[in-house]
Design a protein around this motif. Structure first.
Motif, PDB file in Angstrom:
ATOM      1  N   ARG A   1       0.752   3.797  18.442  1.00 23.39           N
ATOM      2  CA  ARG A   1      -0.038   2.860  17.647  1.00 23.39           C
ATOM      3  C   ARG A   1      -1.439   2.772  18.241  1.00 23.39           C
ATOM      4  O   ARG A   1      -1.663   3.147  19.398  1.00 23.39           O
TER       5      ARG A   1
ATOM      6  N   GLU B   1      -2.360   1.923  22.037  1.00 26.31           N
ATOM      7  CA  GLU B   1      -1.184   2.169  22.864  1.00 26.31           C
ATOM      8  C   GLU B   1      -1.192   3.625  23.368  1.00 26.31           C
ATOM      9  O   GLU B   1      -1.744   4.507  22.705  1.00 26.31           O
TER      10      GLU B   1
ATOM     11  N   HIS C   1       8.028   1.077  16.525  1.00 28.72           N
ATOM     12  CA  HIS C   1       7.816  -0.215  15.881  1.00 28.72           C
ATOM     13  C   HIS C   1       7.999  -0.015  14.375  1.00 28.72           C
ATOM     14  O   HIS C   1       7.091   0.411  13.670  1.00 28.72           O
TER      15      HIS C   1
ATOM     16  N   ASN D   1       5.190   2.205  20.629  1.00 31.28           N
ATOM     17  CA  ASN D   1       4.631   1.080  21.366  1.00 31.28           C
ATOM     18  C   ASN D   1       5.308   0.998  22.727  1.00 31.28           C
ATOM     19  O   ASN D   1       6.538   1.100  22.807  1.00 31.28           O
TER      20      ASN D   1
END
Length: 222
Positions: free
Chosen positions: A177, A180, A193, A203
């Motif tokens: 993400r 991240e 996620h 994540n």
């Protein structure tokens, strides 16, 4: 009495008795073939991984007795069927299990290992896309109401990520993400996620937090 109707020793049996003997043989052969056909069907649909050969069963085979098989075999492999444990989902040469209960990071890895599998190792965009579509499918069928799923990616040292099966970590083939992984905070485990709508849904999280998990194992080829 003149002995009519008797058969002397060594003489041929009457025609009707010979016909009866051949009939018995054919009935036996048909019965034997039917039993063999039933056994083959049982192997294919119920316990096909165990009927195929005398090779030592894999760890996955030792854990499950019910299997689902189809005729799609990965390119470059021998055999006519590809099998996964019942309830698992297949993609290419692997079987995937999405849990319905939560565990912390170490427990998740141990649980997958106990089933003869491992936390999933995602090595391609196609595999990442498959897992995203699988999530959408399960949500549509109301079989999935879950958020984060542990995968097999761990931070061995600060900034050094490693897959559970020692597959080389390729930063250009990751799906983090935005922002991240963020260094520090003791976040050395990884989850998908699931609410994230894009393919970039990895994540990093703390290892003591319970999440769901995705286990992966090589499909059984027979």
């Amino acid at each position: 009495m003149n002995g009519q109707g008797r058969v002397s020793p060594g003489s041929a049996a009457p025609a009707d008795e010979r016909g009866c003997s051949w009939l018995n043989i054919w009935v036996f052969l048909i019965f034997a073939l039917a039993v063999k056909a039933a056994f083959v069907a049982l192997c294919l649909w119920l316990v096909v991984p165990f009927c195929h050969s005398s090779d030592q069963p894999s760890a996955l085979q030792q854990q499950f007795s019910q299997w689902e098989c189809d005729s799609a075999v990965p390119q470059g492999t021998d055999g006519g069927w590809t099998c996964c444990p019942k309830g698992w989902r297949r993609f290419q040469g692997s079987c995937y299990f999405l849990s319905s209960d939560t565990m912390n990071c170490a427990e998740s890895a141990q649980n997958c290992g106990g089933m003869g599998s491992q936390l999933v190792v995602i090595s391609s965009k196609a595999e990442q896309d498959f897992l995203s579509k699988l999530k959408n499918q399960l949500q549509k069928n109301q079989q999935l109401k879950r958020d984060n799923f542990y995968i097999g990616l761990f931070e061995k040292k600060e900034g050094q990520w490693q897959w559970v099966d020692k597959t080389p970590y390729n930063e250009t083939a990751t799906f983090w993400r935005a922002g991240e992984p963020n260094d520090g905070h003791d976040e050395n485990c990884t989850v998908r996620h699931m609410p994230e709508e894009t393919l970039n849904n990895w994540n990093d999280v703390k290892p003591d937090v319970p999440h769901y998990r995705i286990c992966e194992a090589a499909a059984v080829i027979v």
